[in-house]
Design an enzyme around this catalytic site. Structure first.
Site, PDB file in Angstrom:
ATOM      1  N   ARG A  52       0.828  -1.211   0.000  1.00 12.81           N
ATOM      2  CA  ARG A  52       0.000   0.000   0.000  1.00 12.81           C
ATOM      3  C   ARG A  52       0.859   1.256   0.000  1.00 12.81           C
ATOM      4  NH1 ARG A  52      -1.882   2.534   4.406  1.00 12.81           N
ATOM      5  NH2 ARG A  52      -1.828   0.659   5.706  1.00 12.81           N
ATOM      6  N   TYR A 104     -14.336  17.321 -16.813  1.00 14.71           N
ATOM      7  CA  TYR A 104     -14.792  15.942 -16.713  1.00 14.71           C
ATOM      8  C   TYR A 104     -15.888  15.835 -15.662  1.00 14.71           C
ATOM      9  CZ  TYR A 104     -14.629  10.961 -15.539  1.00 14.71           C
ATOM     10  OH  TYR A 104     -14.956   9.654 -15.276  1.00 14.71           O
ATOM     11  N   ASP A 176      -5.142  18.943 -15.534  1.00 10.08           N
ATOM     12  CA  ASP A 176      -5.489  17.602 -15.984  1.00 10.08           C
ATOM     13  C   ASP A 176      -4.993  17.475 -17.420  1.00 10.08           C
ATOM     14  OD1 ASP A 176      -6.723  15.315 -17.042  1.00 10.08           O
ATOM     15  OD2 ASP A 176      -8.451  15.510 -15.707  1.00 10.08           O
ATOM     16  N   LYS A 201      -6.817   6.104 -19.835  1.00 10.72           N
ATOM     17  CA  LYS A 201      -7.063   6.538 -21.209  1.00 10.72           C
ATOM     18  C   LYS A 201      -5.838   6.307 -22.090  1.00 10.72           C
ATOM     19  CE  LYS A 201     -11.161   7.957 -19.889  1.00 10.72           C
ATOM     20  NZ  LYS A 201     -11.054   7.850 -18.432  1.00 10.72           N
TER      21      LYS A 201
END
Length: 340
Positions: A52, A104, A176, A201
């Protein structure tokens, strides 16, 4: 093509290159282990404690993303939304954010439906208009969020100008860069403090893995908070997710060339089609907006957006998001009377 671009393409092509000292294998192995060996003195000789907080595959992914964006450090997450949320979670109750009114939908939902309840304040405005950004700034503004080209309307924001406005007020600028990728646009070179990606993406490119990342221009106190969120909340990618993303990045430079070529052809075709009301594409934008795109991007990108029939927010539909679906877009526009 600049020498720096060639270096980035070479770095991408070698993304998962790692010589295993025992077998001589040229690709990094997948390390699914959640725990790592502790030496008799209590130290961890391999540098990893628990997956983690750190994993060899994630470390390799973070390093290549840092290199491609020209940043100082990177934190990888399990999705683009998780990466976005981590940046907001690094803020405090009462802090103010300036965000695009065209962004978005997941980012808008996080701000309006989640973080607003936690006391985060947000002003949505047209960040492509420098004067509107100035008017939205407040003494408690902590950062300006930029998404360029935007999702879904593919609007282009002047990154350097927006970053300057943010810095004049003592705020950070976060961009972004999912749509452009570091192959087409380098926000950190234009003055941005942090870059966010949905690696799901273009970076991964094969529609088979989800991920996100935050790359910082400097390892400052704010990015330290993002790192803390990453380790504490644990929204991190698995070793296999990282390995798949690294595999995808190896062809990023080649895929982006094809995406740009295909999108340009589809956008030109649709712009002349009698059944198409409008086409949103940086290469077809108004002269001033196109000039900004030409100045800060090496090409216009692989996305094409058309207005949808529903109107309102999120009323657009897109082609070329993370695959070669431009041909399908042209067919839909031609053969479905209900489409604009």
């Amino acid at each position: 093509m600049s020498h720096g671009r060639v270096n980035r393409e070479t770095a991408a092509a070698r993304a998962s290159h790692h010589i295993d000292p025992e077998s001589g294998a040229i690709l990094a192995p997948i390390q699914p282990s959640t725990t790592f060996e502790r030496a008799p003195d209590g130290e961890y000789p391999g540098g990893f404690i628990y997956s983690r907080t750190g994993n060899p595959n994630r470390q390799q992914l973070e390093e290549i993303l840092r290199t491609l964006e020209g940043g100082a450090a990177c934190a990888a997450f399990s999705s683009g939304s998780a990466a976005t949320a981590a940046v907001f979670q690094a803020l405090s109750r009462g802090d103010h954010v300036v965000a695009p009114n065209d962004c978005y939908h997941g980012t808008r939902a996080l701000l309006r439906d989640v973080f607003a309840r936690w006391g985060l304040q947000v002003t949505f405005t047209d960040v492509t208009d420098a004067e509107q950004v100035r008017q939205a700034m407040r003494p408690d503004t902590r950062f300006v969020w930029v998404e360029t080209p935007s999702n879904p309307m593919l609007k282009v924001t002047d990154i350097r100008r927006t970053a300057e406005i943010a810095h004049e007020s003592g705020a950070l600028c976060v961009c972004d860069n999912t749509w452009a990728t570091p192959m087409l646009q380098l926000p950190i070179e234009l003055g941005v403090d942090m870059v966010v990606h949905s690696t799901t993406k273009y970076l991964s490119g094969h529609s088979d893995v989800m991920g996100g990342a935050v790359i910082t221009a400097s390892e400052d106190a704010f990015f330290g908070k993002v790192r803390q969120v990453q380790a504490t909340y644990g929204a991190v990618p698995s070793a296999f997710d990282c390995w798949l993303t690294l595999r995808g990045i190896r062809t990023l430079h080649l895929r982006m060339r094809a995406h740009c070529e295909n999108a340009g052809a589809v956008a030109s075709f649709l712009s002349e089609h009698p059944r198409v009301e409008a086409v949103h594409y940086p290469g077809l934008a108004a002269p001033a907006e196109r000039a900004v795109a030409e100045r800060q991007m090496s090409d216009f990108g692989g996305g094409v957006s058309l207005p949808g029939g529903g109107g309102g927010e999120g009323g657009g539909w897109q082609a070329g998001c993370d695959g070669d679906c431009g041909e399908a877009a042209a067919v839909h526009a031609r053969d479905e009377p209900g489409r604009n």
